[in-house]
Motif scaffolding. Structure first.
Motif, PDB file in Angstrom:
ATOM      1  N   ASN A 161       0.779  -1.127   0.242  1.00 36.14           N
ATOM      2  CA  ASN A 161       0.225  -0.014  -0.032  1.00 36.14           C
ATOM      3  C   ASN A 161       1.099   1.404   0.292  1.00 36.14           C
ATOM      4  OD1 ASN A 161      -2.542   2.130   0.229  1.00 36.14           O
ATOM      5  ND2 ASN A 161      -2.696   1.430   2.679  1.00 36.14           N
ATOM      6  N   LEU A 162       0.724   1.875  -1.149  1.00 34.66           N
ATOM      7  CA  LEU A 162       2.433   3.010  -1.237  1.00 34.66           C
ATOM      8  C   LEU A 162       3.013   2.320  -0.728  1.00 34.66           C
ATOM      9  CD1 LEU A 162      -0.641   5.975  -0.720  1.00 34.66           C
ATOM     10  CD2 LEU A 162       0.078   3.613  -3.109  1.00 34.66           C
ATOM     11  N   LEU A 163       4.104   3.221   0.206  1.00 35.95           N
ATOM     12  CA  LEU A 163       5.717   3.524   0.604  1.00 35.95           C
ATOM     13  C   LEU A 163       4.796   3.354   2.337  1.00 35.95           C
ATOM     14  CD1 LEU A 163       6.303   6.879  -0.233  1.00 35.95           C
ATOM     15  CD2 LEU A 163       7.636   4.447  -0.810  1.00 35.95           C
ATOM     16  N   LYS A 164       3.739   2.198   2.741  1.00 37.80           N
ATOM     17  CA  LYS A 164       3.951   2.075   3.855  1.00 37.80           C
ATOM     18  C   LYS A 164       4.806   1.336   4.619  1.00 37.80           C
ATOM     19  CE  LYS A 164      -0.356   4.353   4.595  1.00 37.80           C
ATOM     20  NZ  LYS A 164      -0.477   4.225   3.189  1.00 37.80           N
ATOM     21  N   ASP A 165       4.644  -0.136   3.080  1.00 35.81           N
ATOM     22  CA  ASP A 165       5.409  -1.106   3.625  1.00 35.81           C
ATOM     23  C   ASP A 165       6.483  -1.430   2.617  1.00 35.81           C
ATOM     24  OD1 ASP A 165       3.188  -1.891   4.920  1.00 35.81           O
ATOM     25  OD2 ASP A 165       1.608  -2.943   2.859  1.00 35.81           O
ATOM     26  N   ILE A 166       7.148  -0.138   2.234  1.00 33.85           N
ATOM     27  CA  ILE A 166       8.470  -0.196   1.663  1.00 33.85           C
ATOM     28  C   ILE A 166       9.685   0.593   2.929  1.00 33.85           C
ATOM     29  CG2 ILE A 166      10.081   0.784  -0.086  1.00 33.85           C
ATOM     30  CD1 ILE A 166       7.311  -0.861  -1.032  1.00 33.85           C
TER      31      ILE A 166
ATOM     32  N   ASP B 154       5.866  10.952   2.622  1.00 30.75           N
ATOM     33  CA  ASP B 154       7.119   9.731   2.530  1.00 30.75           C
ATOM     34  C   ASP B 154       8.175   9.624   1.414  1.00 30.75           C
ATOM     35  OD1 ASP B 154       5.558   9.099   4.930  1.00 30.75           O
ATOM     36  OD2 ASP B 154       3.661   7.633   3.373  1.00 30.75           O
ATOM     37  N   LEU B 155       8.031  10.687   0.863  1.00 27.59           N
ATOM     38  CA  LEU B 155       8.942  10.140  -0.703  1.00 27.59           C
ATOM     39  C   LEU B 155      10.232  10.461   0.043  1.00 27.59           C
ATOM     40  CD1 LEU B 155       7.266  12.396  -3.254  1.00 27.59           C
ATOM     41  CD2 LEU B 155       7.532  10.031  -2.916  1.00 27.59           C
ATOM     42  N   ASP B 156      10.853  11.061   0.533  1.00 33.26           N
ATOM     43  CA  ASP B 156      11.799  11.564   1.404  1.00 33.26           C
ATOM     44  C   ASP B 156      12.633  10.661   1.874  1.00 33.26           C
ATOM     45  OD1 ASP B 156      13.954  13.752   1.664  1.00 33.26           O
ATOM     46  OD2 ASP B 156      13.600  13.504   3.931  1.00 33.26           O
ATOM     47  N   SER B 157      12.205   9.878   2.553  1.00 29.99           N
ATOM     48  CA  SER B 157      12.167   9.228   3.011  1.00 29.99           C
ATOM     49  C   SER B 157      12.964   7.402   2.404  1.00 29.99           C
ATOM     50  CB  SER B 157      11.781   8.393   5.061  1.00 29.99           C
ATOM     51  OG  SER B 157      10.302   7.897   4.233  1.00 29.99           O
ATOM     52  N   HIS B 158      12.462   7.876   1.335  1.00 30.18           N
ATOM     53  CA  HIS B 158      12.599   6.439   1.010  1.00 30.18           C
ATOM     54  C   HIS B 158      13.204   6.877  -0.743  1.00 30.18           C
ATOM     55  CE1 HIS B 158       8.790   5.388   2.663  1.00 30.18           C
ATOM     56  NE2 HIS B 158       9.443   4.097   2.452  1.00 30.18           N
ATOM     57  N   LEU B 159      13.614   7.896  -0.704  1.00 35.05           N
ATOM     58  CA  LEU B 159      14.512   8.618  -1.831  1.00 35.05           C
ATOM     59  C   LEU B 159      16.063   8.892  -1.446  1.00 35.05           C
ATOM     60  CD1 LEU B 159      13.812   9.256  -5.203  1.00 35.05           C
ATOM     61  CD2 LEU B 159      13.496  12.319  -3.830  1.00 35.05           C
ATOM     62  N   ASN B 160      16.970   8.522  -2.610  1.00 33.84           N
ATOM     63  CA  ASN B 160      18.252   8.304  -1.947  1.00 33.84           C
ATOM     64  C   ASN B 160      18.789   9.725  -2.505  1.00 33.84           C
ATOM     65  OD1 ASN B 160      19.058   5.732  -1.823  1.00 33.84           O
ATOM     66  ND2 ASN B 160      19.368   5.055  -3.923  1.00 33.84           N
ATOM     67  N   LYS B 161      19.714  10.191  -2.322  1.00 32.16           N
ATOM     68  CA  LYS B 161      20.593  11.389  -2.249  1.00 32.16           C
ATOM     69  C   LYS B 161      20.744  12.004  -4.128  1.00 32.16           C
ATOM     70  CE  LYS B 161      24.505  13.774  -0.504  1.00 32.16           C
ATOM     71  NZ  LYS B 161      25.584  13.443   0.551  1.00 32.16           N
ATOM     72  N   GLU B 162      20.211  12.779  -4.086  1.00 24.65           N
ATOM     73  CA  GLU B 162      20.612  12.736  -5.841  1.00 24.65           C
ATOM     74  C   GLU B 162      19.360  12.231  -6.285  1.00 24.65           C
ATOM     75  OE1 GLU B 162      24.159  14.478  -8.424  1.00 24.65           O
ATOM     76  OE2 GLU B 162      25.268  13.495  -6.220  1.00 24.65           O
TER      77      GLU B 162
END
Lengths: 315, 315
Positions: free
Chosen positions: B234-239, B261-269
């Motif tokens: 469900n979206l980023l909840k279990d990622i 929730d995007l920021d915490s799942h996105l690498n630098k750059e």
């Protein structure tokens, strides 16, 4: 040869418009752009704790644009006045100009020729296209990326301008088979070269400036392509043939002149790509396209700049 | 198995939104779209004097969307009511609905399975990407065009939707090196497959629907790729992991849920690609992105639909 360097410090919002103006209207020989945000971004690529922005020599407050003019022909006072007027005009469009200061300096050409090279690097534009300065040794991450070799000092269109990039992307979308391509206002020839590398059957690049025609030919010679012709022409006035794809990266007012002549130069199912449109000027371009029986298939926007993929309206 | 066919005749402006709604919200098994403009365009490809539109059987007045539902589970009256309400809602957004009529018919599944195939053809999407139905024999004009093989009957994302195409283009722009990619709401798996073919280092596709997870796996098996995983989420909840590129082609309201929730799942750059945004809903997406420290690098628009290429704001 001596050069006159005119340095404009202002808001980064003016970068594209002012570069365009100084190169196309004032005949600058070349332009250097130093932006605070580039240094910040560069710093972030490394361990940010190690890069102290304060340590960078002459870190720009926001944007520093330095244009180089032939010293013999340049009228220092007039150049400064024209740039000042242009900035006032851009302010009238609603742009934030920031704190503006303009200064001039006399420099030896030799200094410039070596100095500006350090501001041009590989532009890893997309999965399948990169723009590579003539002197750079570049190893693409993907071996099938197509490389456009360029001497970016030669004429407008270094690959770094947003307006150029919007056309590149639209060409990647539109050029699904070997098409004939007309590149109006070819400048450095970058878009003509890209069209050829993407698989155009043949390409004609035109420009109203003799310098651009020469520059485009020199850049084409750097690339392994053999189906591009370049000649001097004023928009579509001296063009007889029809094309599958017409691209024009010029300012909105010139696009407006072009629109009534498009239909007679476009093959059946042909497409048109426009760029160089400030978003405030989009409504008049849209209106002129609609009046001439064209419709916008896709609109792209980066910052203030708009690019359009255009086709004839279905009957 | 018997199917219930619900045919909606209305303005072509409703096509994408209504298809989305019937497939995602009402669980249609498949959707057929017949548009007058497609027949017109098809006619123009041939010698137009030979194709008489009046001769075409049941030429749609404008748009005919037929959705197929499992007859056993379908509540005919409720489906018609939900579609009627949706159209009223879209009218409230300012869309022209045209003259609307809805009819239902009982059909044998066998008819449909063969019937709908004739509405799916190769989509020659761009210079480097084409979407090819499983059963089609396709010879690309350029031998290095990358082919995405698809059984378009399986789940949302046949390649024909504007929202899907905007993501494809943005991925061609963004995927300049082997990146890790997360495809949220993968549906048919088309975007995950495209990412892999473009050179992603590895891809995770997720969907909240079990059917989509199954469909994506089946489509992935049609393609020569081995670095895609698909799972229900469900979206980023279990990622837990971070990615270089996150793509999400879902409706604006769901994108809004995703943004915090995007920021915490996105690498630098890292970069993010959003699609599925009606232009009327763009302001709230832009606002949420800005509040969460993201900026829009490029905006693409086709018709009413907007796609965005997004990055973190520079500090």
């Amino acid at each position: 040869m001596k050069l006159l360097a005119v340095k404009v410090e202002c808001s980064h919002e003016l970068e594209d418009g002012l570069s365009f103006f100084m190169q196309d209207e004032l005949d600058a020989q070349g332009i250097e752009s130093r932006k605070r945000s580039d240094f910040v971004a560069e710093g972030q690529k490394h361990d940010s704790s190690l890069v102290e922005l304060d340590d960078i020599e002459n870190l720009p407050k926001d944007l520093e644009l330095t244009a180089y003019f032939n010293y013999e022909n340049a009228d220092k006072k007039e150049l400064v006045k024209k740039i000042t007027d242009k900035i006032a005009e851009m302010k009238g469009y609603g742009l934030n100009t920031g704190e503006v200061s303009i200064s001039t300096k006399e420099v030896a050409d030799e200094d410039w020729n070596t100095a500006w090279q350090k501001y041009y690097h590989v532009i890893d534009f997309s999965r399948h296209l990169a723009i590579v300065p003539e002197w750079e040794d570049y190893h693409p991450a993907f071996s099938d990326q197509k490389l456009i070799r360029l001497d970016p000092g030669l004429a407008f269109g270094t690959g770094g301008h947003t307006t150029t990039q919007l056309v590149l992307l639209a060409m990647e979308r539109a050029l699904v088979k070997p098409m004939s391509v007309l590149d109006i206002g070819t400048g450095s020839g970058i878009l003509a070269i890209a069209a050829s590398k993407l698989g155009a059957s043949h390409v004609l690049g035109t420009d109203i400036s003799d310098e651009a025609v020469t520059a485009a030919k020199e850049n084409i010679a750097l690339n392994d392509v053999n189906n591009i012709n370049v000649r001097k022409a004023n928009l579509l006035k001296d063009i007889d043939d029809k094309y599958d794809l017409i691209v024009a990266n010029i300012l909105a007012d010139i696009l407006l002149e072009l629109i009534p002549d498009l239909d007679s130069h476009l093959n059946k199912e042909g497409k048109v790509i426009f760029s160089g449109i400030d978003y405030l000027q989009l409504p008049k371009v849209e209106k002129a396209l609609a009046e001439n029986n064209f419709e916008i298939k896709m609109k792209m926007q980066e910052g203030r700049w708009i690019g359009l993929l255009i086709a004839r309206k279905p009957d």
